[in-house]
Every structure is written in C-alpha cells, then in structure tokens.
Design a protein around this motif. Structure first.
Motif, PDB file in Angstrom:
ATOM      1  N   HIS A 124      29.168 -58.791  24.559  1.00 44.24           N
ATOM      2  CA  HIS A 124      30.533 -58.483  25.007  1.00 44.24           C
ATOM      3  C   HIS A 124      31.469 -58.314  23.812  1.00 44.24           C
ATOM      4  N   VAL A 125      31.244 -59.136  22.769  1.00 42.76           N
ATOM      5  CA  VAL A 125      32.091 -59.010  21.574  1.00 42.76           C
ATOM      6  C   VAL A 125      31.856 -57.652  20.917  1.00 42.76           C
ATOM      7  N   ALA A 126      30.604 -57.176  20.953  1.00 42.02           N
ATOM      8  CA  ALA A 126      30.263 -55.935  20.251  1.00 42.02           C
ATOM      9  C   ALA A 126      30.654 -54.679  21.036  1.00 42.02           C
ATOM     10  N   ALA A 359      24.760 -66.877  11.228  1.00 37.27           N
ATOM     11  CA  ALA A 359      25.685 -65.797  10.863  1.00 37.27           C
ATOM     12  C   ALA A 359      25.900 -64.957  12.110  1.00 37.27           C
ATOM     13  N   TYR A 360      27.139 -64.517  12.356  1.00 32.95           N
ATOM     14  CA  TYR A 360      27.378 -63.581  13.448  1.00 32.95           C
ATOM     15  C   TYR A 360      26.747 -62.245  13.062  1.00 32.95           C
ATOM     16  N   PRO A 361      26.342 -61.433  14.051  1.00 36.59           N
ATOM     17  CA  PRO A 361      25.692 -60.157  13.712  1.00 36.59           C
ATOM     18  C   PRO A 361      26.548 -59.336  12.747  1.00 36.59           C
ATOM     19  N   ARG A 365      27.012 -65.464   6.300  1.00 39.72           N
ATOM     20  CA  ARG A 365      26.650 -66.735   6.921  1.00 39.72           C
ATOM     21  C   ARG A 365      27.854 -67.656   7.095  1.00 39.72           C
ATOM     22  N   VAL A 366      28.004 -68.234   8.282  1.00 39.70           N
ATOM     23  CA  VAL A 366      29.087 -69.190   8.533  1.00 39.70           C
ATOM     24  C   VAL A 366      28.580 -70.608   8.278  1.00 39.70           C
ATOM     25  N   LEU A 367      27.383 -70.909   8.774  1.00 37.95           N
ATOM     26  CA  LEU A 367      26.822 -72.248   8.566  1.00 37.95           C
ATOM     27  C   LEU A 367      25.512 -72.112   7.787  1.00 37.95           C
ATOM     28  N   GLY A 384      38.487 -78.782   8.954  1.00 37.72           N
ATOM     29  CA  GLY A 384      38.019 -77.722   8.054  1.00 37.72           C
ATOM     30  C   GLY A 384      39.042 -76.616   7.989  1.00 37.72           C
ATOM     31  N   ASP A 385      38.927 -75.812   6.931  1.00 41.22           N
ATOM     32  CA  ASP A 385      39.888 -74.707   6.779  1.00 41.22           C
ATOM     33  C   ASP A 385      39.713 -73.690   7.892  1.00 41.22           C
ATOM     34  N   ASN A 386      40.717 -72.825   8.014  1.00 42.06           N
ATOM     35  CA  ASN A 386      40.598 -71.713   8.968  1.00 42.06           C
ATOM     36  C   ASN A 386      39.360 -70.891   8.607  1.00 42.06           C
ATOM     37  N   GLY A 387      38.571 -70.603   9.618  1.00 41.01           N
ATOM     38  CA  GLY A 387      37.386 -69.762   9.386  1.00 41.01           C
ATOM     39  C   GLY A 387      36.199 -70.524   8.845  1.00 41.01           C
ATOM     40  N   ALA A 388      36.321 -71.868   8.756  1.00 38.04           N
ATOM     41  CA  ALA A 388      35.215 -72.654   8.181  1.00 38.04           C
ATOM     42  C   ALA A 388      34.002 -72.683   9.106  1.00 38.04           C
ATOM     43  N   GLY A 389      34.233 -72.496  10.407  1.00 38.41           N
ATOM     44  CA  GLY A 389      33.087 -72.471  11.337  1.00 38.41           C
ATOM     45  C   GLY A 389      33.151 -73.557  12.399  1.00 38.41           C
ATOM     46  N   LYS A 390      34.316 -74.158  12.616  1.00 42.39           N
ATOM     47  CA  LYS A 390      34.422 -75.265  13.585  1.00 42.39           C
ATOM     48  C   LYS A 390      34.151 -74.772  15.014  1.00 42.39           C
ATOM     49  N   THR A 391      34.828 -73.701  15.394  1.00 43.59           N
ATOM     50  CA  THR A 391      34.621 -73.172  16.755  1.00 43.59           C
ATOM     51  C   THR A 391      33.201 -72.638  16.907  1.00 43.59           C
ATOM     52  N   THR A 392      32.647 -72.150  15.795  1.00 42.32           N
ATOM     53  CA  THR A 392      31.266 -71.649  15.830  1.00 42.32           C
ATOM     54  C   THR A 392      30.305 -72.774  16.204  1.00 42.32           C
ATOM     55  N   ILE A 393      30.592 -73.986  15.731  1.00 42.04           N
ATOM     56  CA  ILE A 393      29.726 -75.126  16.063  1.00 42.04           C
ATOM     57  C   ILE A 393      29.708 -75.327  17.579  1.00 42.04           C
ATOM     58  N   LEU A 400      26.158 -70.160  23.269  1.00 39.44           N
ATOM     59  CA  LEU A 400      26.733 -68.828  23.438  1.00 39.44           C
ATOM     60  C   LEU A 400      26.092 -67.915  22.401  1.00 39.44           C
ATOM     61  N   TYR A 401      25.679 -68.502  21.292  1.00 41.17           N
ATOM     62  CA  TYR A 401      24.884 -67.820  20.260  1.00 41.17           C
ATOM     63  C   TYR A 401      23.728 -68.748  19.910  1.00 41.17           C
ATOM     64  N   ASP A 402      22.636 -68.159  19.420  1.00 38.86           N
ATOM     65  CA  ASP A 402      21.526 -68.992  18.946  1.00 38.86           C
ATOM     66  C   ASP A 402      21.513 -69.005  17.428  1.00 38.86           C
ATOM     67  N   ASP A 512      38.833 -78.310  21.447  1.00 40.27           N
ATOM     68  CA  ASP A 512      38.927 -77.362  20.327  1.00 40.27           C
ATOM     69  C   ASP A 512      40.388 -76.965  20.143  1.00 40.27           C
ATOM     70  N   GLU A 513      41.078 -77.644  19.280  1.00 38.19           N
ATOM     71  CA  GLU A 513      42.523 -77.424  19.069  1.00 38.19           C
ATOM     72  C   GLU A 513      43.246 -77.499  20.409  1.00 38.19           C
ATOM     73  N   ALA A 514      42.826 -78.466  21.229  1.00 36.86           N
ATOM     74  CA  ALA A 514      43.315 -78.511  22.608  1.00 36.86           C
ATOM     75  C   ALA A 514      44.781 -78.884  22.705  1.00 36.86           C
ATOM     76  N   THR A 543      40.460 -80.158  15.186  1.00 37.13           N
ATOM     77  CA  THR A 543      41.919 -80.181  15.101  1.00 37.13           C
ATOM     78  C   THR A 543      42.401 -80.096  13.663  1.00 37.13           C
ATOM     79  N   HIS A 544      43.662 -79.691  13.535  1.00 39.40           N
ATOM     80  CA  HIS A 544      44.333 -79.762  12.236  1.00 39.40           C
ATOM     81  C   HIS A 544      45.443 -80.814  12.324  1.00 39.40           C
ATOM     82  N   ARG A 545      45.581 -81.463  13.527  1.00 40.19           N
ATOM     83  CA  ARG A 545      46.758 -82.314  13.744  1.00 40.19           C
ATOM     84  C   ARG A 545      46.408 -83.797  13.601  1.00 40.19           C
TER      85      ARG A 545
END
Ligand code: ATP
Length: 558
Positions: A124-126, A359-361, A365-367, A384-393, A400-402, A512-514, A543-545
C-alpha cells in the motif's frame, strides 16, 4: 500500477493479460456456472428463434409472389409467433445475463477489496492511493459496463451470425462462400486501430487515476491549501490533469466511433455486391423467389452482428489494460502471516528482538543487529532521534513488515510462526496520529473490540480521560466524527485512540507518541491513569516527552 507521464502517445503498449491472469479472471465466473449455463441455453433458444424468421419470411414472400395472399394465414401466424418469441427471448436473455454479469461484478469488487486488505502495508505504501481507488471505482465500473453491456451480447451475436452464414450456405453455396472473403478486410482494419486503442485506453485510465489521486490528496489537505493560499494554483493543477484526461478520452472516442460505422460500411458494400450477383443467379434460374428473399434476410441478419462484433472487439482492447491491472493486483501475494494458521497462545507479554536487521524496500538499513529484551509486565520507554527507527520497531512487532534477518519472539514464540491475526489481537497500539473513521464517537471506540457493550465503551472513555469532552459534544457519544476526525482536536483524537486501545485490553500496549498532542495537565493525568490501569501489562512507550518517560521502569535509547 501506473506511471506518471505527460500527454504523448508514443508509449509502449500495455502487456496483454497472461494466461494465468486470464485464468484468475475466469475463476471469478466459476461460482456462477449454473447461471451462465442458463444464459447459454437461453441464448441458443433466442438465436434459433431469430434464425427461423428469415426462413418463414422467405417462404411467405415466395408464396405471395407466386399465388398472392391466399393460403398464407398459417405462415403469417407462425411468423408473428416467431417475432413474439424472438422479442421475448431477447428480453429474457438480457435480464438473466445482465443479472449474472452484475453478480460476477459484485463478487469481483468484494474479492478485490478483501484482497487489497490482505496485502502487506508495504504494498500500500508503494502504490498511490489514487490508483488503487481508480481501480476499485472507475476501472471496475468500466469492466462492469464491458461485462453487462458488451461481452454478454457476444454469444447471441456469434450464434446468429454463424447460423445465418450456414443457412445462406444451404441456399446458395457459391454466393455464401463470398462472405468469408470479407474476413481479411476486417482483420486488417481492426489490427490497424487496435494497438492505438489499447495505448489510448491505458493513457486515459492513467490520467483518470491521476485526477482522482490529486483530488484525494488535496481534499485531505484542504486546510493547508487554504492556509498557504494555494487555491488558484491547485485549481490550475487539477484543471490541467482533467484536461489531459479529456484529451485522451476525446482521442479514444474518436477512434472508437469509427470502428462500427466502417465495419457496417464494408458490410453494406459487400451486400450491394451480393445483390448484383444474386440478380445474376436469379436470372439464370439458379435461385427461386423464396430462396432469394430468405438469402437476403439472412444476409441482413449477418451485417448487424458484424458491426457489433467489431465494436465489442474495440471494447476488448480498451478493457485489456484494466483486466491486466486487476489480475496483477489479485495475483500479488497477501501478507506472509496470512498463510500461517498456528494459534498464538495467550501472552504474558515478554518481547525479545534478536539481532534484527531491517531496511524498507529501496531504503538504507534502519535497524542493524538490533537487540532488545523486554520482560513480561515491564514498562519500557524507547527514546531516539527523529528517524532513528522507533516506529519501525512497532511495525516489526506487529509484523506489518518482516525483518530481513534476526528474529522477534513473544513469550518465546517466533512471531513468524503464528497466525498474524492472533499476534495482532494481543497488542494494542496507540499511534501518534489517531486513525479515526467516519462514524460516531462510540463506533470509533468500539472499533477496539467487536461486540463491546455500551458500559465497556463508557468505561474505556472514562479511563482515557475522554469522558468530559465527549459528553460535552453536541450528541455526546453519538456525535459523528467526520473523515479523519477533523472535527476533534489533536489531543481529543488521541484520547479516543487511547480509549479504543484500552477497550481492546491486550497484554501488550504500545504508546507511540500517544501523548504528543496532550496539554501538560492532561499528560500528567494520563501518566497517573496509565500507571493504574496498565498494571501487569507490558508497555512500550515511544516518546520524546519527559512526563511520559516517567511511566517507564527502564529507558532505552536507540
Ligand atoms: N513505510 C516506510 N517506507 C520507507 N521508509 C520508511 C517508512 N517508514 C519509515 N521509513 C523510514 O525509516 C526511518 C525510520 O523511521 P521511523 O518512523 O521508524 O522513525 P522514528 O524513530 O519513529 O521517528 P520519529 O521520532 O520522527 O517518529 C526513517 O528514515 C523513515 O524515513
């Protein structure tokens, strides 16, 4: 599915549907075999009745010429009956075949929806949402029109044409044999226009998809368009896409419009030639008056199907791309987890990431060799910083991904070895952007657990600190929250999402940043409430908070 491109025609022709794809489309018709058999039987009866008409009319004409109207009553009655039967059968065939085609189409739409739902998130993302929407709406409608309006008429046309040709052959073989001589002329004509029609149809459908995609994007971002005063610019952009679609549509209509008249013209010229030859045969006494009439009626019966078949053939060219796209979507494999049916035992909630690489297609590599151990019932904050891969975990945890290598286990069970639906049933996620659906507040909370009672929904709303603002809404829990919940504030939407997750009552909860949109006081209350209600559950807090970090027993940084 489609490629973005400006208006030009020298683009490659769409590949024809492969035999596998055609087989898949045919498999859609299989459950309707009985209805299709009924259509076939009725078609046969209808064509047979139609074919008796020229024979009876020829007889009648012959008798009228030879002896006048006397003694023709029986023939006239038979002819009237044949007319009535032919009209009635034609109507019944239309109704039954139209119903069948509509049912096949409804099945196809449902199947397509189910399949799209089963495809991995990565698919769906692609793919552009506009393209997918176009496939589900305009393209399915095209196909429906083709099935119900065009394709269904082919068997009666073919049968009538074949029957007429055979009966002509019986009357005067030397004349009837001239008919096949026309076939090469048609083949050349149709070949010439066919390729162009296919290319134009492809371009037109692509342009339509782009129109839909832009409308979808822009209406979703209407506040940004207004905020940046981009109305005129966006209007121009939209108009130019509509114009491209129009240009292709016009070209396609132009070419489509000539196929049937040109075919009919060729058929008419041929009839004229035939008439001249018939005159000759009549003169030589090789043809009776009755035979002459029957022959001419059959010839007339033959010209209509020829024109219509040419038109149908044009439609086939136009629909070919749609069929190929539809079949290629249906042939895409569902999420791998769908094939695994091993049930997931009820979890205590221990999570283990072991040397995970991901790594996303097409991305870097993210992790890399990521390890993380979370004990059952532990509350852990991931920073972790923005884009570090937290949501990816979280995406990997939900499958949702393997991951490309390494493994993830829950209570020691490898998540790739259990049913993906069971796995997800045991994890509640409160995302940063609450995905609210069009419906009431109650329906949105109830989305968390099918069949939840009113009391349970109320309780979840109270726990999520949503009660006060929901009851203050015009219709309370029955208030409609529109597309994407635009009528709620960000923090309110997040509270609905939290209530939904609490209602699900899963052993693992991911925040997740809820609270990213909560006010400080609201966040304090959230932390208090969560400390109480999430007791015993495994909680992953991204979270960042700092206030939310306080919820955690342990903090890890990635
Ligand atoms: N669906 C996706 N397809 C391709 N790349 C993606 C996808 N989702 C995220 N990424 C990329 O993966 C990387 C990690 O993204 P992720 O969302 O996991 O980061 P994050 O740590 O949650 O960031 P943030 O703190 O900003 O929420 C980013 O570089 C992002 O661009």
């Amino acid at each position: 599915m489609y490629a973005d491109h400006p208006v030009h025609d020298d683009l490659p022709e769409p590949p024809p549907p492969t035999p596998d794809q055609m087989r898949m489309i045919a498999s859609l018709a299989r459950p309707h075999a009985r209805s299709l058999a009924l259509v076939a039987g009725l078609t046969l009866a209808s064509s047979a009745t139609t074919l008796t008409i020229p024979w009876l009319a020829g007889n009648l004409a012959g008798k009228l010429i030879e002896a006048g109207p006397l003694g023709t009553t029986r023939l006239v009655v038979l002819l009237v009956l044949a007319f009535i039967a032919s009209a009635a059968l034609a109507a019944v065939v239309q109704i039954v075949s139209g119903n069948t085609a509509a049912r096949i189409l409804a099945d196809l739409r449902a199947k397509l929806y189910d399949h799209l739902q089963s495809l991995p998130v990565g698919w769906h993302v692609a793919h552009r949402q506009g393209d997918v929407l176009a496939l589900m709406t305009t393209e399915v409608a095209h196909l429906g029109h083709f099935l119900t309006g065009t394709l269904i008429g082919v068997p009666p046309l073919l049968l009538t044409a074949a029957g007429a040709a055979l009966l002509m052959l019986r009357i005067d073989a030397s004349l009837a044999l001239l008919v096949p001589l026309l076939i090469p002329i048609y083949v050349i004509l149709l070949k010439l226009v066919g390729r162009r029609m296919r290319v134009l149809a492809e371009r037109e459908q692509n342009a339509e998809a782009q129109v839909l995609a832009l409308a979808e994007d822009n209406l979703g971002a209407i506040s940004a368009i207004k905020g940046f005063a981009r109305e005129d610019l966006e209007s121009t952009r939209y108009r130019s896409r509509v114009e491209i679609a129009r240009l292709y549509a016009v070209r396609l209509i132009r070419i489509q419009s000539i196929v049937e008249p040109v075919s009919a013209l060729v058929a008419s010229l041929a009839s004229l030639g035939l008439l001249m030859m018939i005159g000759d045969h009549l003169h030589q006494g090789r043809l009776s008056g009755q035979e002459l009439f029957s022959f001419l009626f059959y010839a007339a019966l033959l010209t209509r199907p020829v024109g219509e078949l040419a038109e149908t053939w044009g439609q086939v060219q136009v629909t070919r791309g749609t069929l190929a796209r539809m079949a290629s979507v249906l042939a895409t494999a569902p999420e791998p987890g769908y094939a695994v049916s091993n049930p997931m035992p009820l979890l205590r909630g221990a999570i283990h990431f072991e040397k995970v690489d991901f790594a996303y297609p097409g991305r870097s590599r993210v992790l890399r060799g990521f390890d993380l151990d979370i004990a059952a019932g532990e509350k852990i904050a991931i920073l972790g910083d923005n884009g570090a891969g937290k949501t990816t975990i979280v995406a990997l945890l939900l499958r949702l991904y393997d991951c490309q290598s390494g493994r993830i286990t829950l209570d020691g069970n490898d998540i790739t070895q259990v049913s993906v639906q069971d796995l997800r049933a045991q994890i509640s996620v409160v995302p940063q952007r609450a995905q609210l659906l069009s419906g009431t507040v109650r329906e949105n909370i109830a989305f968390g657990r099918h069949g939840a009672s009113r009391a349970e929904i109320d309780e979840a709303a109270r726990r999520a600190d949503a009660w006060d603002f929901v009851t203050a809404l015009p219709q309370g829990f029955d208030t409609q929250i529109g597309d994407r919940g635009v009528r709620l504030s960000g923090g309110q939407g997040q509270r609905i999402a939290l209530a939904r997750a609490l209602l699900k009552d899963a052993p693992i909860v991911v925040l997740d940043e809820a609270t990213s949109m909560y006010d400080p006081h609201g966040e304090e209350r959230f932390v208090e409430t969560c400390t109480r209600i999430l007791q015993g559950k495994t909680v992953v807090i991204i979270t960042h908070r700092p206030a939310s970090v306080a919820l955690a027993d342990r903090v890890v940084r990635i």
